[in-house]
Design a protein around this motif. Structure first.
Motif, PDB file in Angstrom:
ATOM      1  N   ILE A 267       0.692  -1.237   0.026  1.00 57.11           N
ATOM      2  CA  ILE A 267       0.084  -0.043  -0.076  1.00 57.11           C
ATOM      3  C   ILE A 267       0.997   1.289  -0.105  1.00 57.11           C
ATOM      4  O   ILE A 267       0.442   2.262   0.586  1.00 57.11           O
ATOM      5  CB  ILE A 267      -1.014   0.094   1.252  1.00 57.11           C
ATOM      6  CG1 ILE A 267      -0.366  -0.181   2.348  1.00 57.11           C
ATOM      7  CG2 ILE A 267      -1.912  -1.086   0.974  1.00 57.11           C
ATOM      8  CD1 ILE A 267      -1.441  -0.166   3.703  1.00 57.11           C
ATOM      9  N   ILE A 268       2.104   1.360  -0.361  1.00 52.83           N
ATOM     10  CA  ILE A 268       3.025   2.386  -0.615  1.00 52.83           C
ATOM     11  C   ILE A 268       2.408   3.445  -1.500  1.00 52.83           C
ATOM     12  O   ILE A 268       2.475   4.659  -1.083  1.00 52.83           O
ATOM     13  CB  ILE A 268       4.272   1.892  -1.128  1.00 52.83           C
ATOM     14  CG1 ILE A 268       4.835   0.850  -0.253  1.00 52.83           C
ATOM     15  CG2 ILE A 268       5.182   2.927  -1.222  1.00 52.83           C
ATOM     16  CD1 ILE A 268       6.346   0.128  -0.759  1.00 52.83           C
ATOM     17  N   ARG A 269       1.758   2.984  -2.685  1.00 49.70           N
ATOM     18  CA  ARG A 269       1.252   4.129  -3.708  1.00 49.70           C
ATOM     19  C   ARG A 269       0.372   4.878  -2.945  1.00 49.70           C
ATOM     20  O   ARG A 269       0.222   6.294  -3.081  1.00 49.70           O
ATOM     21  CB  ARG A 269       0.856   3.261  -4.791  1.00 49.70           C
ATOM     22  CG  ARG A 269       0.824   4.244  -6.238  1.00 49.70           C
ATOM     23  CD  ARG A 269       0.097   3.329  -7.165  1.00 49.70           C
ATOM     24  NE  ARG A 269       0.923   2.631  -7.949  1.00 49.70           N
ATOM     25  CZ  ARG A 269       0.613   1.865  -9.085  1.00 49.70           C
ATOM     26  NH1 ARG A 269      -0.785   1.931  -9.499  1.00 49.70           N
ATOM     27  NH2 ARG A 269       1.262   1.069  -9.716  1.00 49.70           N
ATOM     28  N   PHE A 270      -0.369   4.387  -2.103  1.00 48.20           N
ATOM     29  CA  PHE A 270      -1.449   5.173  -1.388  1.00 48.20           C
ATOM     30  C   PHE A 270      -0.839   6.134  -0.394  1.00 48.20           C
ATOM     31  O   PHE A 270      -1.311   7.364  -0.388  1.00 48.20           O
ATOM     32  CB  PHE A 270      -2.676   4.343  -0.774  1.00 48.20           C
ATOM     33  CG  PHE A 270      -3.202   3.222  -1.675  1.00 48.20           C
ATOM     34  CD1 PHE A 270      -4.138   3.597  -2.138  1.00 48.20           C
ATOM     35  CD2 PHE A 270      -2.833   2.090  -1.873  1.00 48.20           C
ATOM     36  CE1 PHE A 270      -4.912   2.754  -2.994  1.00 48.20           C
ATOM     37  CE2 PHE A 270      -3.345   1.025  -2.556  1.00 48.20           C
ATOM     38  CZ  PHE A 270      -4.597   1.341  -3.356  1.00 48.20           C
ATOM     39  N   HIS A 271       0.109   5.725   0.318  1.00 52.87           N
ATOM     40  CA  HIS A 271       0.703   6.522   1.325  1.00 52.87           C
ATOM     41  C   HIS A 271       1.825   7.691   0.778  1.00 52.87           C
ATOM     42  O   HIS A 271       1.874   8.578   1.389  1.00 52.87           O
ATOM     43  CB  HIS A 271       1.514   5.696   2.260  1.00 52.87           C
ATOM     44  CG  HIS A 271       0.173   4.993   3.093  1.00 52.87           C
ATOM     45  ND1 HIS A 271      -0.389   3.898   2.915  1.00 52.87           N
ATOM     46  CD2 HIS A 271      -0.222   5.537   4.368  1.00 52.87           C
ATOM     47  CE1 HIS A 271      -1.391   3.740   3.892  1.00 52.87           C
ATOM     48  NE2 HIS A 271      -1.317   4.569   4.918  1.00 52.87           N
ATOM     49  N   THR A 272       2.329   7.337  -0.466  1.00 49.98           N
ATOM     50  CA  THR A 272       3.434   8.160  -0.662  1.00 49.98           C
ATOM     51  C   THR A 272       2.890   8.952  -2.176  1.00 49.98           C
ATOM     52  O   THR A 272       3.640   9.988  -2.547  1.00 49.98           O
ATOM     53  CB  THR A 272       4.615   7.241  -1.044  1.00 49.98           C
ATOM     54  OG1 THR A 272       4.475   6.470  -2.011  1.00 49.98           O
ATOM     55  CG2 THR A 272       5.310   6.588   0.117  1.00 49.98           C
ATOM     56  N   VAL A 273       2.096   8.699  -2.727  1.00 48.65           N
ATOM     57  CA  VAL A 273       1.408   9.455  -3.840  1.00 48.65           C
ATOM     58  C   VAL A 273       0.187  10.021  -3.733  1.00 48.65           C
ATOM     59  O   VAL A 273      -0.225  11.263  -3.603  1.00 48.65           O
ATOM     60  CB  VAL A 273       1.299   8.689  -5.022  1.00 48.65           C
ATOM     61  CG1 VAL A 273       1.017   9.270  -6.669  1.00 48.65           C
ATOM     62  CG2 VAL A 273       2.648   7.931  -5.595  1.00 48.65           C
ATOM     63  N   TYR A 274      -0.899   9.522  -3.291  1.00 41.33           N
ATOM     64  CA  TYR A 274      -2.268   9.903  -2.973  1.00 41.33           C
ATOM     65  C   TYR A 274      -2.204  10.790  -1.828  1.00 41.33           C
ATOM     66  O   TYR A 274      -2.899  11.936  -1.789  1.00 41.33           O
ATOM     67  CB  TYR A 274      -3.263   8.844  -3.046  1.00 41.33           C
ATOM     68  CG  TYR A 274      -3.693   7.738  -4.083  1.00 41.33           C
ATOM     69  CD1 TYR A 274      -2.792   8.092  -5.338  1.00 41.33           C
ATOM     70  CD2 TYR A 274      -4.398   6.767  -3.990  1.00 41.33           C
ATOM     71  CE1 TYR A 274      -2.993   7.114  -6.331  1.00 41.33           C
ATOM     72  CE2 TYR A 274      -4.528   5.716  -4.883  1.00 41.33           C
ATOM     73  CZ  TYR A 274      -3.872   6.049  -6.156  1.00 41.33           C
ATOM     74  OH  TYR A 274      -4.114   5.490  -7.222  1.00 41.33           O
ATOM     75  N   TRP A 275      -1.984  10.020  -0.614  1.00 41.75           N
ATOM     76  CA  TRP A 275      -1.956  10.863   0.474  1.00 41.75           C
ATOM     77  C   TRP A 275      -1.269  12.432   0.579  1.00 41.75           C
ATOM     78  O   TRP A 275      -1.700  13.392   0.977  1.00 41.75           O
ATOM     79  CB  TRP A 275      -1.483  10.092   1.766  1.00 41.75           C
ATOM     80  CG  TRP A 275      -1.656  10.366   2.996  1.00 41.75           C
ATOM     81  CD1 TRP A 275      -0.853  10.457   4.080  1.00 41.75           C
ATOM     82  CD2 TRP A 275      -2.662  11.172   3.799  1.00 41.75           C
ATOM     83  NE1 TRP A 275      -1.358  11.025   5.214  1.00 41.75           N
ATOM     84  CE2 TRP A 275      -2.465  11.541   5.311  1.00 41.75           C
ATOM     85  CE3 TRP A 275      -4.039  11.587   3.483  1.00 41.75           C
ATOM     86  CZ2 TRP A 275      -3.206  12.107   6.022  1.00 41.75           C
ATOM     87  CZ3 TRP A 275      -4.783  12.109   4.191  1.00 41.75           C
ATOM     88  CH2 TRP A 275      -4.359  12.546   5.343  1.00 41.75           C
TER      89      TRP A 275
END
Ligand code: ME8
Length: 516
Positions: A267-275
C-alpha cells in the motif's frame, strides 16, 4: 527536556475478517518504534485502528448474511483485543465509522474541492477495479488469464462504469517529484523510493474518488448518492486521530505532520502518492516519512485460507506469551524485507537470545549476588581492562542501536543489544566470579557489579521490544521507574551499591516447540 514530539501510526486494517499475523507484525514493529521514542524522552502519540468502509466490507457481510455494521463491530473488536494482547502502547484506536472521522473526511474533502485548482470535479469513471485491493488499475498494469484480468496483487479486477467525482491527481506530478527530491527520507526502504519515483515520473492520471453503486461509506458533502472512495477516508484517519478538522487543537498542533506512517509494501502508492497529494491540495503539511515493511509467509508459504496455514495471533500469544512473539519478529525479520514465521524458528530464536543469553546472564549474576553479597548491589573496586572493555562495548552497542532505530532498522537494533549480551556472558564466564569467591571476594564483588550494571544498561532498551520482561528485570535490579530511559542506559555504573535486591526470579522460561 523539550525533545520533539513524535507521531507514529500503523495502517488501519480492514475488519472484513479476524486479524492475522501480518497485522500482528505491523502492530508489534510500530509499537517497538513508539516505545523506543518514549525511551528517548520524546512525547509520543501512537495511533492504530480499523478501516471499515468500502465494497469489500459490503461483499463480505453479504456473504456472511449479516449487516455490514455487525461485521465491522465484531472484527474491530478483535483488532482492539489483539492490540491489548500484544501489549501495544497505542494512545488511541480509531474506527473510520466514528462520527469524528466522518467530520474530518468531509472537512478535507471540502478543502480539496475548494482548493485553488478546484481539485475535485465531476465526470464518469470507466475502468478496472480490484475489490480486494480497493484500487483502480490501468489496463497496462493487468495480466490476463482465461479471459479474466488480474491486478499485480493477483486479485481479479472488474469493469466499473459510473458517474463519480475525480481528484485532479495529474496536477501533482511535479509537486510530488519535488517533494521526494527535497526529502530523501520520505520513503523507506530506498528501493521503494526508486519504484515510486519512476511510477510518478511516468505521469499521474486523475483519480476517481467517489462511488455511486453502494452506500457504505462517508457521504460526499453536497452530492446525493455519492460516498467517498474508501482510500480517501482511510488515509484521512491519520489526521482525524489528532483532532482534525480542529487545526487549533492541542493534539493537532503538537503532532501533525506525522513523523512516521508504518505500512506494508502493498500500500505504498496510497501513502506516498495519493496521501501527500490530498494533503497538499487541502493546504495541510505532508507527513515526514513512510516506512514500508515486508510481507510474512508461514513455513515458507503464502498465508491463505485455502492452504489452511493462516495463523491466529491470539493462539500464538496464548502459546508463547506476547514478549516471545514480539521478540521473534523484531529480531528475525529484517525490517523492510519479507519474513517467514514457523514455530520452530520462534522457539529457537527466543531460547537462544532471551532464555540462554539475556536470561542466563541476569539469573546467574543475580543469584550469586543474592547468595554472596547479602542480597545487595555489591560495592565495586578498581576496574580492570576487561571491565572497561565490556563497559565500552555496551556503550557502543547502545549507540549502534540508536542509529539503527533512527532509521527503523529494528532488527539491527535488537541485534546490537544481543551481541553485547553475548560479550557480557563471555566476560562473566571469563572472570569466573565463582572462583574468586574464595581467592578474592572484593574482585568477585566488582565482577558481579559490572555484570549487573550491564544487565541494567541492556534491559533498558529491551523495554521497547519485550516490555513486560524487561520491566521485570529492571524491577529485580531495583531500578527506579524514573531511571529507565535511554539516557539512564548511557550512564555507566548507575546501580547504587548497598541497594537491597529481591530474590531473583527467572524472567525468560525456555520454550518448547508445540506438538503439531
Ligand atoms: O491495506 N504480512 O488493510 P489490510 C505483513 N485498510 N503485513 C501484512 C500482511 C502480511 N502477510 N498482510 C497485510 C489495508 N499486511 C488498508 C490500509 S491505511 C490508511 C489503510 C499489512 O487489513 C498491510 O500491508 O489489508 C497493511 O499495512 C496492514 O497489514 C493492513 O492491511
Amino acid at each position: 527536556m523539550t525533545a520533539k514530539p513524535f507521531y507514529v501510526t500503523t495502517a488501519i486494517s480492514y475488519p472484513n475478517g479476524a486479524p492475522h499475523i501480518g497485522h500482528a507484525y505491523e502492530m508489534i514493529a510500530t509499537d517497538a518504534i513508539a516505545r523506543w521514542k518514549r525511551l528517548e524522552g520524546r512525547e509520543v502519540y501512537f495511533l492504530t485502528g480499523t478501516d471499515e468502509h468500502g465494497i469489500k466490507m459490503v461483499q463480505t457481510a453479504a456473504r456472511e448474511g449479516i449487516p455490514v455494521r455487525e461485521l465491522a463491530d465484531r472484527n474491530a473488536g478483535e483488532f482492539r483485543k489483539l492490540a491489548a494482547a500484544l501489549n501495544l502502547s497505542n494512545d488511541d484506536f480509531i474506527r473510520t465509522t466514528e462520527q469524528r472521522h466522518h467530520e474530518a473526511s468531509q472537512a478535507i474533502w471540502k478543502k480539496m474541492a475548494d482548493s485553488h485548482n478546484g481539485d475535485i470535479f465531476e465526470s464518469t469513471y470507466k475502468g478496472w477495479y480490484s475489490v480486494r485491493d480497493e484500487a483502480y488499475f490501468d489496463e497496462d498494469e493487468l495480466t490476463e488469464k482465461d479471459g479474466k484480468r488480474f491486478a499485480p496483487s493477483g486479485a481479479e479486477v472488474e469493469w466499473v462504469e459510473e458517474p463519480t467525482y475525480f481528484f485532479r491527481l495529474s496536477a501533482y506530478t511535479q509537486k510530488l517529484l519535488d517533494l521526494y527530491e527535497a526529502n530523501p527520507d520520505f520513503i523507506a526502504p530506498k528501493e521503494r523510493r526508486n519504484e515510486i519515483i519512476s511510477f510518478v515520473k511516468g505521469g499521474l492520471q486523475d483519480l476517481s474518488v467517489s462511488r455511486t453503486t453502494f452506500d457504505w461509506g462517508i457521504p460526499v458533502p453536497g452530492a446525493e448518492g455519492h460516498v467517498m472512495y474508501v482510500w480517501v477516508d482511510a488515509l484521512t484517519n491519520y489526521i482525524t486521530g489528532v483532532g482534525y478538522p480542529d487545526e487549533q487543537s492541542e493534539l493537532f498542533k503538537k503532532f501533525w505532520p506525522a513523523d512516521l506512517h508504518v505500512i506494508g509494501k502493498d500500500i505504498i502508492r496510497f501513502h506516498t502518492v495519493y496521501w501527500p497529494a490530498f494533503l497538499m491540495s487541502a493546504g495541510l503539511p505532508v507527513q515526514h516519512r513512510v516506512f514500508a515493511h515486508g510481507f510474512l509467509t508461514v513455513d515458507g508459504q503464502k498465508m491463505s485460507k485455502s492452504l489452511g496455514n493462516v495463523i491466529d495471533p491470539f493462539h500464538l500469544v496464548e502459546t508463547f506469551g506476547p514478549d516471545a512473539i514480539r521478540y521473534f519478529f523484531l529480531r528475525e525479520v529484517s525490517f523492510g524485507n519479507d519474513g517467514d514465521y514457523s514455530n520452530e524458528k520462534l522457539v529457537n530464536r527466543v531460547n537462544a537470545d532471551l532464555a540462554n543469553n539475556l536470561g542466563n546472564l541476569a539469573q546467574r549474576s543475580l543469584s550469586m549476588i543474592n547468595k554472596n553479597c547479602e542480597a545487595q548491589v555489591p560495592v565495586f573496586g578498581a576496574l580492570t581492562e576487561a571491565d572497561n572493555a565490556i563497559i565500552a562495548e555496551v556503550t557502543e552497542a547502545l549507540a549502534a542501536a540508536q542509529q539503527a532505530m533512527d532509521q527503523q532498522l529494528v532488527h539491527e537494533a535488537t541485534g546490537a543489544i544481543i551481541a553485547a549480551l553475548s560479550s557480557a556472558n563471555n566476560y562473566f564466564a571469563g572472570q569466573e566470579p565463582w572462583a574468586l569467591k574464595k581467592t578474592d571476594p572484593a574482585r568477585m564483588a566488582t565482577v558481579l557489579y559490572i555484570t549487573a550494571d550491564t544487565v541494567r544498561r541492556l534491559a533498558i532498551p529491551m523495554q521497547a521490544f519485550v516490555p513486560a520482561s524487561a520491566a521485570r528485570l529492571l524491577d529485580q535490579l531495583m531500578v527506579p521507574a524514573d531511571q529507565r530511559s535511554l539516557a539512564d542506559a548511557a550512564a555507566v555504573n548507575a546501580l547504587v551499591p548497598g541497594t537491597e535486591l529481591p530474590v531473583p526470579q527467572g524472567v525468560f522460561a525456555r520454550l518448547e516447540k508445540p506438538a503439531e
